[in-house]
Scaffold this active site. Structure first.
Site, PDB file in Angstrom:
ATOM      1  N   CYS A 424       0.836  -1.202   0.054  1.00 44.34           N
ATOM      2  CA  CYS A 424      -0.134   0.058   0.045  1.00 44.34           C
ATOM      3  C   CYS A 424       0.863   1.449   0.096  1.00 44.34           C
ATOM      4  O   CYS A 424       0.469   2.380  -0.177  1.00 44.34           O
ATOM      5  CB  CYS A 424      -0.822   0.172   1.244  1.00 44.34           C
ATOM      6  SG  CYS A 424      -2.506  -0.999   0.767  1.00 44.34           S
ATOM      7  N   LYS A 427       0.847   3.385  -3.262  1.00 42.29           N
ATOM      8  CA  LYS A 427      -0.389   3.991  -3.762  1.00 42.29           C
ATOM      9  C   LYS A 427      -0.097   5.630  -3.778  1.00 42.29           C
ATOM     10  O   LYS A 427       0.662   6.012  -3.224  1.00 42.29           O
ATOM     11  CB  LYS A 427      -1.389   3.714  -2.492  1.00 42.29           C
ATOM     12  CG  LYS A 427      -2.053   2.778  -2.258  1.00 42.29           C
ATOM     13  CD  LYS A 427      -2.959   2.252  -1.459  1.00 42.29           C
ATOM     14  CE  LYS A 427      -4.337   3.222  -1.840  1.00 42.29           C
ATOM     15  NZ  LYS A 427      -5.397   2.937  -0.885  1.00 42.29           N
ATOM     16  N   ASP A 456     -16.902   5.422   1.964  1.00 41.34           N
ATOM     17  CA  ASP A 456     -16.889   3.798   2.290  1.00 41.34           C
ATOM     18  C   ASP A 456     -15.669   3.047   1.334  1.00 41.34           C
ATOM     19  O   ASP A 456     -15.172   3.710   0.314  1.00 41.34           O
ATOM     20  CB  ASP A 456     -17.994   3.291   1.970  1.00 41.34           C
ATOM     21  CG  ASP A 456     -19.360   3.940   3.003  1.00 41.34           C
ATOM     22  OD1 ASP A 456     -19.443   3.693   4.174  1.00 41.34           O
ATOM     23  OD2 ASP A 456     -19.869   4.877   2.125  1.00 41.34           O
ATOM     24  N   ASP A 474     -10.567  -5.628 -17.598  1.00 43.72           N
ATOM     25  CA  ASP A 474      -9.430  -5.385 -18.661  1.00 43.72           C
ATOM     26  C   ASP A 474      -8.407  -4.683 -18.107  1.00 43.72           C
ATOM     27  O   ASP A 474      -8.689  -3.459 -17.185  1.00 43.72           O
ATOM     28  CB  ASP A 474      -9.906  -5.041 -20.032  1.00 43.72           C
ATOM     29  CG  ASP A 474     -10.262  -5.877 -20.947  1.00 43.72           C
ATOM     30  OD1 ASP A 474      -9.326  -6.889 -21.184  1.00 43.72           O
ATOM     31  OD2 ASP A 474     -11.549  -6.169 -21.244  1.00 43.72           O
ATOM     32  N   ASP A 497     -16.476  -6.126 -23.929  1.00 44.48           N
ATOM     33  CA  ASP A 497     -17.099  -7.490 -23.637  1.00 44.48           C
ATOM     34  C   ASP A 497     -18.340  -7.299 -23.213  1.00 44.48           C
ATOM     35  O   ASP A 497     -19.327  -8.279 -23.317  1.00 44.48           O
ATOM     36  CB  ASP A 497     -16.154  -8.186 -22.350  1.00 44.48           C
ATOM     37  CG  ASP A 497     -14.900  -8.412 -22.599  1.00 44.48           C
ATOM     38  OD1 ASP A 497     -14.777  -8.644 -23.707  1.00 44.48           O
ATOM     39  OD2 ASP A 497     -14.094  -8.833 -21.941  1.00 44.48           O
ATOM     40  N   THR A 549      -5.286   3.360  -7.151  1.00 48.35           N
ATOM     41  CA  THR A 549      -4.468   4.011  -8.280  1.00 48.35           C
ATOM     42  C   THR A 549      -3.042   3.856  -7.436  1.00 48.35           C
ATOM     43  O   THR A 549      -2.972   4.121  -6.135  1.00 48.35           O
ATOM     44  CB  THR A 549      -4.653   5.707  -8.207  1.00 48.35           C
ATOM     45  OG1 THR A 549      -5.703   5.586  -8.819  1.00 48.35           O
ATOM     46  CG2 THR A 549      -3.458   6.192  -9.276  1.00 48.35           C
ATOM     47  N   ASP A 637     -16.237  -9.459 -29.131  1.00 49.97           N
ATOM     48  CA  ASP A 637     -15.155  -8.191 -29.603  1.00 49.97           C
ATOM     49  C   ASP A 637     -14.086  -8.591 -29.711  1.00 49.97           C
ATOM     50  O   ASP A 637     -13.174  -9.820 -28.841  1.00 49.97           O
ATOM     51  CB  ASP A 637     -15.417  -6.972 -28.443  1.00 49.97           C
ATOM     52  CG  ASP A 637     -14.687  -7.364 -27.302  1.00 49.97           C
ATOM     53  OD1 ASP A 637     -14.816  -8.740 -26.899  1.00 49.97           O
ATOM     54  OD2 ASP A 637     -14.061  -6.668 -26.568  1.00 49.97           O
TER      55      ASP A 637
END
Length: 762
Positions: A424, A427, A456, A474, A497, A549, A637
């Site tokens: 972490c 991050k 949350d 993906d 998809d 992220t 696809d």
């Protein structure tokens, strides 16, 4: 996309792909500054070299010979290329405002956008005349005129307004080419009539009398009607009117008068001259803002009165580069002192040219040969690049001393360069993340109970009665240097998809990796990327409900997407429903794998990459709905497994075989050329293993399109089987929806005894 070894500390943004800026890009490619990132914002992928444009019109050069491919040059320079139109500046926040994307931050900004025709000053000119700038628009009209003259059977009158060197040279080039075209078709070249209009008593007013006399003689010999002291005051459809009140009919009116600055500059607060050009000092900095530079036609040097000639834009390239370097390094800038006279080589349409320098003038075919040598040598600098691994960038360890940073930025830079934590600890910081996401506004859905704006730990969504949930995920690293466009492609790819199964998108959770750097740089990349992605998600009514992220070496983005579909297995569009007699349909052209592999190796033309990206951001949502309405029996696809891989995924569970027609495959521009060079995606070798599914691969292996059936696709089209009696109407409907390359590429047949389910035909 080249992943930088050095965190980004400073941004130099170049607005416009003019002659000065291509010099800046080439210089930074050969000698980069660690921690300094270049971004080029321009409207076109190819910038014309003005010195060769008349030769192109005359037919002596082809398109690529006279255009610098900005896409290739940007990749070579390690610069980001943003294709968009600049509409203003936010100088208080150091941001460039664009028409179709988020603002672009800069530390140093340079403007090299050339001049803009002032057509609004003459009523009707904007509607009925063809301005020579911007060149791309003129080229489209020129090609249309060329085609029209070739096909017409009557007389054609062409008027050129403006008798400076540019107007005279362009007129003679057009006349030479069009007369040659008529002669080749055994038609009378005298069916062409040319008129030249000038508001001065002499043509080429900035050149010496001897040069003017030479061109007067050429124009007279070629029966060009010259109208002197004939200022054009109004333009109508196929007609113009001069200040004296005389009117003249013309089938085409070309505008080559002196231009001015772009209108958006008036709102920037930068000091402009009377014609709207940016006033700059000898350092090429604007007199208003030392962080903004300008060069080429758009710049007006306050201590020198320069002609709007390409030679000055070229000559300003090296001093502009040097001062941009000095600006980011925090050292004093150097003054640029342009020459007072310059050499102009003006062609006469045929391979003959006149040299003009001050009082001097001489002419001959040898002058054209000399000009041709000079022009080709200049273009070679921007077309012939050394191998990418031949460059020796400055070691990243030197970066902290390369640019001038504030104390706070220095601490951030040390943190960015230091060994990064895992887990972490990798991050992105919460402050950076919250600022980047604060301006994002995902769509609101009633079935999203807890989403992105809630504190949350997880999102909560409701599954409506009678609906089933569809899940897909993906994730991939960026293959282009524009985070905004990458965000669009990544979101579109992830939604593929969901559409392919006939579902509607409900919610998406993002997973992003952003290279480390100063907080402001990380924040901007994240904001640009997620803005592009959110535009796609919002258009699909798909709520972004959260995500994760982290920092990493390369920019990457993916989504876990939830969709909703009727809770009836019979209504789910799957891969296993193909029936003998069905026709195979493909809604988008293929070739993204080879094209972007070539792009990374400087082997793809910019217009190929531009066309591929435009295809990749087309959503499959409407296409899937259309296929469902026309009774598609199976659908998927196209993504990483390529056309053959996905077709095998459909035929085997359906218990059928398929014939695939290579000649009917829709291809992206340049795809066939790239595979012919042996350039393929890194995933190609894994996909090629599926050749065992081909019944006649040995007979087809040498077909030029054969490698493309293994080409992995990103945000590719839909591959579907449609009943034969509905296929024509289905294709017509898909094309009307914007899938203009939709094609029938094969048919489904009953399963035979052979183990290989796919047969290639041509």
């Amino acid at each position: 996309m080249q992943a930088p070894d050095q965190p980004v500390l400073r941004d130099i943004v170049l607005v416009g792909g003019g002659h000065s800026h291509v010099g800046v890009l080439k210089s930074f490619a050969m000698k980069p500054i660690p921690g300094v990132r270049l971004t080029l914002i321009c409207t076109d992928m190819h910038t014309p070299y003005s010195g060769m444009l008349p030769g192109y019109v005359a037919g002596h050069y082809d398109y690529d010979s006279v255009h610098i491919d900005l896409s290739r040059l940007a990749v070579f320079a390690g610069a980001r290329l943003y294709r968009d139109e600049v509409i203003g500046l936010d100088r208080s926040n150091n941001k460039v405002l664009c028409r179709n994307r988020p603002p672009v931050p800069y530390d140093q900004l340079s403007i090299n956008i050339g001049s803009t025709p002032q057509l609004a000053q003459v009523p009707g000119a904007a509607d009925f005349a063809v301005a020579v700038k911007p060149i791309q628009r003129f080229n489209d009209r020129w090609l249309a005129l060329l085609d029209r003259v070739q096909k017409s059977i009557g007389k054609t009158t062409i008027a050129v307004v403006g008798a400076g060197a540019g107007g005279v040279e362009l007129l003679l080039a057009m006349q030479f080419r069009l007369r040659a075209e008529l002669t080749a078709r055994k038609r009378n070249p005298d069916d062409l009539t040319f008129h030249l209009f000038t508001n001065t008593p002499n043509i080429l007013p900035t050149h010496n009398a001897g040069v003017r006399q030479r061109f007067d003689a050429v124009l007279a010999e070629r029966k060009v009607v010259v109208h002197r002291l004939a200022e054009v005051k109004q333009v109508f459809a196929n007609q113009l009117q001069t200040a004296s009140g005389e009117t003249f009919a013309a089938d085409e009116i070309v505008w080559v008068t002196r231009a001015g600055g772009a209108p958006w500059l008036r709102q920037t607060g930068l000091e402009l001259d009377a014609e709207g050009f940016i006033k700059v000092t000898d350092t090429l900095q604007t007199v208003t803002d030392p962080n903004i530079f300008a060069a080429g036609d758009i710049a007006s040097m306050i201590n020198y009165k320069l002609e709007k000639a390409g030679v000055f834009a070229v000559r300003q390239g090296p001093p502009l580069t040097e001062n941009l370097r000095r600006a980011v390094e925090g050292v004093p800038l150097e003054a640029f002192h342009p020459q007072t006279t310059w050499l102009a080589l003006i062609s006469t349409g045929d391979k003959y040219a006149v040299a003009s320098r001050g009082w001097l003038g001489f002419a001959g075919t040898w002058v054209w040969t000399w000009k041709d040598w000079i022009d080709r040598r200049f273009m070679a600098k921007f077309q012939d690049f050394p191998a990418m691994d031949a460059l020796s960038p400055t070691p990243a360890a030197a970066a902290p001393n390369s640019v001038k940073l504030s104390q706070e930025e220095s601490l951030q830079a040390i943190s960015a360069i230091a060994m990064r934590c895992g887990g972490c600890g990798a991050k992105v910081g919460s402050t950076v993340l919250s600022r980047a996401l604060s301006n994002l506004h995902p769509v609101d859905r009633d079935d999203v109970i807890i989403g992105l704006k809630d504190p949350d730990d997880a999102a909560v969504v409701r599954v409506p009665p009678g609906k089933a949930m569809v899940h897909s995920v993906d994730f991939f690293r960026s293959f282009i240097d524009d985070p905004y466009i990458f965000g669009k492609v990544a979101a579109n790819h992830a939604l593929g998809d969901i559409w392919a199964m006939g579902a509607e998108a409900q919610s998406a959770t993002a997973i992003a990796t952003v290279p480390s750097g100063l907080e402001s740089k990380v924040e901007d990349v994240l904001f640009q990327m997620m803005t592009g992605a959110l535009e796609v998600l919002n258009e699909a009514n798909c709520a972004l409900v959260g995500g994760h992220t982290g920092e990493g070496k390369e920019l990457a983005l993916g989504f876990a997407v939830n969709g909703l579909i009727d809770d009836d297995p019979a209504k789910i569009l799957r891969k296993n429903g193909m029936q003998p007699g069905d026709i195979l349909i493909l809604t988008k052209p293929i070739g993204t794998g080879t094209l972007f592999a070539a792009h990374a190796r400087l082997a793809a033309k910019g217009r190929w990459i531009d066309a591929a990206l435009k295809s990749m951001v087309i959503s499959n949502r409407l296409g899937a709905k259309c296929l469902t309405e026309f009774g598609a029996t199976a659908c998927t696809d196209l993504t990483g497994f390529g056309l053959l891989g996905h077709l095998v995924e459909m035929t085997r569970p359906s218990g059928v075989d398929a014939e695939l027609n290579l000649t009917q495959l829709p291809l992206l521009d340049g795809a066939e050329e790239c595979v012919a060079l042996g350039i393929v995606s890194s995933l190609q070798s894994a996909n090629v293993r599926l050749r065992r599914a081909l019944r006649n691969q040995e007979a087809m292996v040498k077909h030029p399109r054969y490698p493309l059936i293994f080409d992995p696709q990103t945000a590719g089209g839909l591959l579907a089987s449609v009943p034969a009696d509905r296929v024509d109407a289905c294709i017509e409907a898909l094309r009307a929806l914007g899938y203009v390359h939709t094609a029938a590429i094969g048919k489904i047949v009953a399963q035979g005894e052979a183990l290989e389910p796919i047969v290639l035909v041509v």
